[in-house]
Design a protein around this motif. Structure first.
Motif, PDB file in Angstrom:
ATOM      1  N   SER A 200       0.844  -1.193   0.000  1.00 33.41           N
ATOM      2  CA  SER A 200       0.000   0.000   0.000  1.00 33.41           C
ATOM      3  C   SER A 200       0.883   1.248   0.000  1.00 33.41           C
ATOM      4  N   ILE A 202       0.835   5.661  -1.128  1.00 29.22           N
ATOM      5  CA  ILE A 202       0.053   6.832  -1.498  1.00 29.22           C
ATOM      6  C   ILE A 202       0.914   7.811  -2.285  1.00 29.22           C
ATOM      7  N   LEU A 227      -4.375   6.384   6.096  1.00 26.69           N
ATOM      8  CA  LEU A 227      -4.626   7.081   4.837  1.00 26.69           C
ATOM      9  C   LEU A 227      -5.115   8.513   5.059  1.00 26.69           C
ATOM     10  N   SER A 230      -2.703  11.262   5.868  1.00 24.95           N
ATOM     11  CA  SER A 230      -1.661  11.516   4.863  1.00 24.95           C
ATOM     12  C   SER A 230      -2.135  12.455   3.755  1.00 24.95           C
ATOM     13  N   ILE A 231      -3.387  12.910   3.836  1.00 27.62           N
ATOM     14  CA  ILE A 231      -3.974  13.766   2.792  1.00 27.62           C
ATOM     15  C   ILE A 231      -4.163  15.174   3.353  1.00 27.62           C
ATOM     16  N   VAL A 239      -5.239  12.254  -5.135  1.00 19.40           N
ATOM     17  CA  VAL A 239      -4.547  11.178  -4.440  1.00 19.40           C
ATOM     18  C   VAL A 239      -4.690   9.885  -5.241  1.00 19.40           C
ATOM     19  N   TYR A 241      -3.906   5.989  -4.563  1.00 22.41           N
ATOM     20  CA  TYR A 241      -3.571   5.100  -3.445  1.00 22.41           C
ATOM     21  C   TYR A 241      -3.579   3.657  -3.915  1.00 22.41           C
ATOM     22  N   TRP A 243      -3.793   0.264  -2.924  1.00 22.83           N
ATOM     23  CA  TRP A 243      -4.332  -0.346  -1.702  1.00 22.83           C
ATOM     24  C   TRP A 243      -4.382  -1.860  -1.847  1.00 22.83           C
TER      25      TRP A 243
END
Length: 353
Positions: A200, A202, A227, A230-231, A239, A241, A243
């Protein structure tokens, strides 16, 4: 709704106004209330422009007696200005009477020809300078409510964004995908790198307004539990991601998330919203070019509150709403157990004999 006085227009006034409309050489008609009727007491010819002719009107106004003035406009000359002159020094009865009779005057003579109205309480309100100020006021934008102002700001931002952003018909990048924004090399490489890992990770991208390009803001290995933190929570971002999850047929998804917090400036909101689709499509080509391990999910996720992004939110957004091990394909369709019998339509009731 104001009450009317019941006072009507005299036949003499009706004829005088009709003649003035027909001959087109009358500038002003002075009207007063006399013997419970509206009558004409003076008629002034056109000498110059309306602004200049207002000077000759001054001697026909009194400091304490109300009246109406019907004034022909210059452009077009078929339209008229209804002036209600009610001095501050007039007695209360006259003020009330003239206020309640005003609409009867214009309606009786033909409301369609009176395209403007002016209210005056002093002679100084009927000078050339005062009339110019009146016209400027009429042409000025009307006051807006808070909601109307917000909509106006959004429309202005759309126009501004439209001037600088060419949308899906803009230039093409090296892989032939039409895009609205150019990509920095770092941003492109970071997105391509998502397809070469099975953990995973980002990648956060932002728009640089000075160059109208996508810049890499950050990238890191992040679990789904971390998650949301982290934004960016105070400005828009795109974004991507990667996952890893047990719900996808491929063992994971690359998820596109468009985050636009409610506190973001209106202009940025419009720019990011306009470029979201082209950014998604460009990333799709980047990942296809590198042979990504995880496919780019066809369902895109949008949020105005990054703190709501967790495993359950992603599952719902991608239609991964079954238990772990209950996998779906990349279109969000469930892959049921092939041994499980399909649904059979029940038989209808037996026919009676």
């Amino acid at each position: 709704m104001a009450a009317t006085s019941g006072i009507g227009v005299s036949p003499e006034l009706t004829k005088a106004f009709s003649d003035a409309v027909e001959t087109k050489n009358v500038r002003f008609i002075k009207v007063i209330i006399q013997d419970e009727s509206l009558v004409s007491v003076a008629s002034l010819p056109i000498v110059d422009s309306l602004n200049e002719d207002l000077i000759q009107l001054q001697e026909h106004l009194e400091n304490n007696i109300p009246c109406y003035i019907l004034a022909r406009l210059d452009d077009p000359p078929s339209e008229w200005l209804a002036i209600s002159y009610v001095p501050d020094f007039a007695n209360v009865r006259d003020k009330t009477l003239y206020a309640s009779t005003r609409s009867s005057l214009t309606k009786s003579l033909g409301s369609s020809v009176f395209t403007d109205t002016l209210f005056a309480t002093h002679k100084a309100d009927l000078t050339p300078e005062a009339y110019e100020a009146h016209k400027r006021h009429q042409a000025a934008p009307k006051p807006l409510s808070a909601r109307e102002q917000e909509m106006a700001n959004i429309k202005a931002a759309e126009r501004e964004a439209g001037n600088s952003y060419e949308g899906s018909n803009a230039r093409k990048n090296h892989i032939g995908q039409r895009v609205g924004l150019s990509w920095s090399l770092e941003a492109e490489d970071a997105v391509k790198g998502l397809g070469s890992q099975n953990n995973s990770r980002i990648v956060v991208l932002k728009i640089d307004p000075s160059t109208e390009s996508l810049k890499l803001d950050s990238f890191a290995d992040v679990t789904v539990d971390n998650l949301s933190s982290s934004i960016p929570s105070d400005e828009p971002s795109y974004v991507f991601y990667a996952w890893t999850n047990p719900y996808s047929q491929a063992g994971g998804d690359v998820v596109f998330i468009y985050s636009c917090p409610t506190t973001s400036p209106v202009r940025y909101r419009m720019v990011y919203s306009s470029a979201a689709m082209s950014t998604y499509l460009a990333a799709k080509d980047f990942l296809a070019e590198t042979g990504s391990i995880f496919p780019l999910a066809t369902k895109r996720i949008e949020t105005s509150d990054p703190t709501e992004l967790d495993e359950n939110f992603l599952k719902a957004g991608l239609n991964h709403d079954g238990p772990a091990g209950f996998i779906t394909n990349n279109n969000g369709a469930r892959q049921d157990d092939p041994a499980k019998p399909s649904f059979a339509k029940p038989k209808g009731p037996a026919r009676r004999r």
